[in-house]
Motif scaffolding. Sequence first.
Motif, PDB file in Angstrom:
ATOM      1  N   GLY A  99     -63.800 -38.023  31.405  1.00 29.62           N
ATOM      2  CA  GLY A  99     -64.877 -38.886  31.381  1.00 29.62           C
ATOM      3  C   GLY A  99     -65.467 -38.611  33.484  1.00 29.62           C
ATOM      4  N   TYR A 100     -64.660 -38.555  33.580  1.00 22.29           N
ATOM      5  CA  TYR A 100     -64.711 -38.619  35.573  1.00 22.29           C
ATOM      6  C   TYR A 100     -65.814 -37.477  36.159  1.00 22.29           C
ATOM      7  N   GLN A 101     -65.811 -36.478  34.922  1.00 24.77           N
ATOM      8  CA  GLN A 101     -66.939 -35.151  34.806  1.00 24.77           C
ATOM      9  C   GLN A 101     -68.032 -35.663  34.023  1.00 24.77           C
ATOM     10  N   GLN A 102     -68.211 -36.839  33.521  1.00 28.02           N
ATOM     11  CA  GLN A 102     -69.125 -36.687  32.959  1.00 28.02           C
ATOM     12  C   GLN A 102     -70.049 -37.847  33.670  1.00 28.02           C
ATOM     13  N   LYS A 103     -69.226 -38.784  35.299  1.00 27.49           N
ATOM     14  CA  LYS A 103     -69.584 -39.466  35.418  1.00 27.49           C
ATOM     15  C   LYS A 103     -69.552 -38.653  36.783  1.00 27.49           C
ATOM     16  N   GLU A 104     -69.814 -37.285  37.050  1.00 29.02           N
ATOM     17  CA  GLU A 104     -70.675 -36.307  38.028  1.00 29.02           C
ATOM     18  C   GLU A 104     -69.682 -36.652  38.852  1.00 29.02           C
ATOM     19  N   PHE A 105     -67.765 -37.400  39.232  1.00 29.97           N
ATOM     20  CA  PHE A 105     -67.391 -36.314  40.189  1.00 29.97           C
ATOM     21  C   PHE A 105     -66.433 -35.478  40.255  1.00 29.97           C
ATOM     22  N   ARG A 106     -65.968 -35.086  41.214  1.00 30.75           N
ATOM     23  CA  ARG A 106     -65.383 -33.535  41.719  1.00 30.75           C
ATOM     24  C   ARG A 106     -64.183 -33.777  42.302  1.00 30.75           C
ATOM     25  N   ILE A 107     -63.024 -33.176  41.636  1.00 30.77           N
ATOM     26  CA  ILE A 107     -62.016 -33.710  41.624  1.00 30.77           C
ATOM     27  C   ILE A 107     -61.402 -32.785  42.275  1.00 30.77           C
ATOM     28  N   LYS A 108     -60.490 -32.663  42.825  1.00 28.00           N
ATOM     29  CA  LYS A 108     -59.894 -31.036  43.484  1.00 28.00           C
ATOM     30  C   LYS A 108     -58.144 -31.392  43.861  1.00 28.00           C
ATOM     31  N   HIS A 109     -58.325 -32.641  43.998  1.00 29.37           N
ATOM     32  CA  HIS A 109     -56.843 -32.406  44.735  1.00 29.37           C
ATOM     33  C   HIS A 109     -56.660 -33.849  43.970  1.00 29.37           C
ATOM     34  N   ALA A 110     -55.051 -34.124  43.912  1.00 31.39           N
ATOM     35  CA  ALA A 110     -54.605 -35.178  43.505  1.00 31.39           C
ATOM     36  C   ALA A 110     -53.337 -35.061  44.038  1.00 31.39           C
ATOM     37  N   ALA A 111     -52.359 -36.220  43.782  1.00 30.14           N
ATOM     38  CA  ALA A 111     -50.917 -36.749  43.875  1.00 30.14           C
ATOM     39  C   ALA A 111     -50.015 -38.322  43.418  1.00 30.14           C
ATOM     40  N   LEU A 112     -48.740 -37.433  43.417  1.00 31.48           N
ATOM     41  CA  LEU A 112     -47.844 -38.535  42.345  1.00 31.48           C
ATOM     42  C   LEU A 112     -47.230 -38.754  43.059  1.00 31.48           C
ATOM     43  N   VAL A 113     -47.306 -40.311  43.112  1.00 29.72           N
ATOM     44  CA  VAL A 113     -45.813 -41.003  43.366  1.00 29.72           C
ATOM     45  C   VAL A 113     -44.912 -41.293  42.442  1.00 29.72           C
ATOM     46  N   VAL A 114     -43.601 -41.140  42.851  1.00 31.97           N
ATOM     47  CA  VAL A 114     -42.986 -41.143  41.677  1.00 31.97           C
ATOM     48  C   VAL A 114     -41.175 -41.607  42.143  1.00 31.97           C
ATOM     49  N   GLY A 115     -40.531 -41.916  41.549  1.00 26.58           N
ATOM     50  CA  GLY A 115     -39.271 -42.628  41.796  1.00 26.58           C
ATOM     51  C   GLY A 115     -38.452 -41.944  42.581  1.00 26.58           C
ATOM     52  N   SER A 116     -38.178 -40.729  41.882  1.00 21.11           N
ATOM     53  CA  SER A 116     -36.802 -39.198  42.680  1.00 21.11           C
ATOM     54  C   SER A 116     -37.120 -38.586  41.915  1.00 21.11           C
ATOM     55  N   ARG A 117     -36.825 -37.346  42.487  1.00 21.48           N
ATOM     56  CA  ARG A 117     -36.598 -36.167  42.679  1.00 21.48           C
ATOM     57  C   ARG A 117     -35.243 -35.482  42.266  1.00 21.48           C
ATOM     58  N   THR A 118     -34.453 -36.102  41.633  1.00 23.24           N
ATOM     59  CA  THR A 118     -32.816 -35.869  41.674  1.00 23.24           C
ATOM     60  C   THR A 118     -32.754 -35.026  40.510  1.00 23.24           C
ATOM     61  N   ASN A 119     -31.527 -33.538  40.926  1.00 20.97           N
ATOM     62  CA  ASN A 119     -32.215 -33.267  39.790  1.00 20.97           C
ATOM     63  C   ASN A 119     -30.923 -33.608  38.521  1.00 20.97           C
ATOM     64  N   PRO A 120     -31.477 -34.225  37.298  1.00 21.76           N
ATOM     65  CA  PRO A 120     -30.730 -35.155  36.229  1.00 21.76           C
ATOM     66  C   PRO A 120     -28.966 -34.276  36.387  1.00 21.76           C
ATOM     67  N   ALA A 121     -29.071 -32.926  36.056  1.00 23.09           N
ATOM     68  CA  ALA A 121     -27.654 -32.367  36.282  1.00 23.09           C
ATOM     69  C   ALA A 121     -26.627 -32.865  37.080  1.00 23.09           C
ATOM     70  N   THR A 122     -27.486 -33.238  38.437  1.00 19.97           N
ATOM     71  CA  THR A 122     -26.080 -33.738  39.375  1.00 19.97           C
ATOM     72  C   THR A 122     -25.282 -35.126  38.979  1.00 19.97           C
ATOM     73  N   ILE A 123     -26.113 -36.188  37.718  1.00 11.64           N
ATOM     74  CA  ILE A 123     -25.630 -37.335  37.497  1.00 11.64           C
ATOM     75  C   ILE A 123     -25.067 -37.522  36.787  1.00 11.64           C
ATOM     76  N   ALA A 124     -23.380 -38.056  37.320  1.00 15.85           N
ATOM     77  CA  ALA A 124     -22.748 -38.113  36.441  1.00 15.85           C
ATOM     78  C   ALA A 124     -23.142 -39.565  34.777  1.00 15.85           C
ATOM     79  N   ASN A 125     -22.753 -40.542  35.660  1.00  9.72           N
ATOM     80  CA  ASN A 125     -23.253 -41.260  35.249  1.00  9.72           C
ATOM     81  C   ASN A 125     -24.690 -41.065  33.784  1.00  9.72           C
ATOM     82  N   PRO A 126     -23.907 -41.542  32.378  1.00 11.17           N
ATOM     83  CA  PRO A 126     -25.341 -40.609  31.418  1.00 11.17           C
ATOM     84  C   PRO A 126     -26.649 -41.876  31.493  1.00 11.17           C
ATOM     85  N   HIS A 127     -26.570 -42.821  31.488  1.00 14.05           N
ATOM     86  CA  HIS A 127     -27.218 -43.468  31.096  1.00 14.05           C
ATOM     87  C   HIS A 127     -28.830 -43.520  32.678  1.00 14.05           C
ATOM     88  N   ILE A 128     -28.379 -43.164  33.804  1.00 19.44           N
ATOM     89  CA  ILE A 128     -28.812 -43.028  34.640  1.00 19.44           C
ATOM     90  C   ILE A 128     -29.457 -41.683  34.425  1.00 19.44           C
TER      91      ILE A 128
END
Length: 210
Positions: A99-128
């Motif tokens: 859709g953006y390409q059809q409107k002739e936007f040139r997009i070369k960069h993007a960024a994501l905001v996330v809540g955490s990048r903690t390795n799940p394997a390090t978390i003991a609580n199953p729900h977390i």
Amino acid sequence: MASDRPSDFQNTVTKAQTAALGFRVKSGWAAVVLLTNAADSPELSDISRIELCDQLSPETRQPYHAAMGKLETDSAKVNQRERVVRSASHKSLTRLLNGYQQKEFRIKHAALVVGSRTNPATIANPHIRAHALEGRLFRSVVEQSLQDHQIRTEVLLERDAYFRVAARLKQSSDDLKRAIQNLGRSAAAKAGPWRAEQKLAALAALFVLG
């Protein structure tokens, strides 16, 4: 109503415009903001929402959860849900970008905001751990889809996103927050909601707007 399609902020684009995309990735969906112009005078060109799951399969919104909020331990169920998430996310991102390409936007960069990048394997609580697994999955599928479209991505943690963007732009955090609020006035005039998710998506786009 939120949609995977770019909204009609600009019905026509007279020439190709360089733009940056920002995402606030959540479990099963993401808020999206498209900014144009320059970082010192950004223009809000689109607000959207994309689904990262199959809305007909509610379990794919939290694919690592079982009943009663427990960690899903059935690997067959998890593998199937992951496949659905990857497919749905790829379709949503492709539709958005086309859709953006059809409107002739040139997009070369993007960024994501996330809540955490903690390795799940390090978390003991199953729900977390289930939440951490979902955070990693939805972040990775967005990153991969963007990279498949030759869009470079960066990731910001919500807790220090304002600090990192302010440092890159050589602004104070207060000035940056005012700039995001000013963009919100455009949102109110053009598309409606300007909640925490949209603000963080705009912040992410500003981070890579240049």
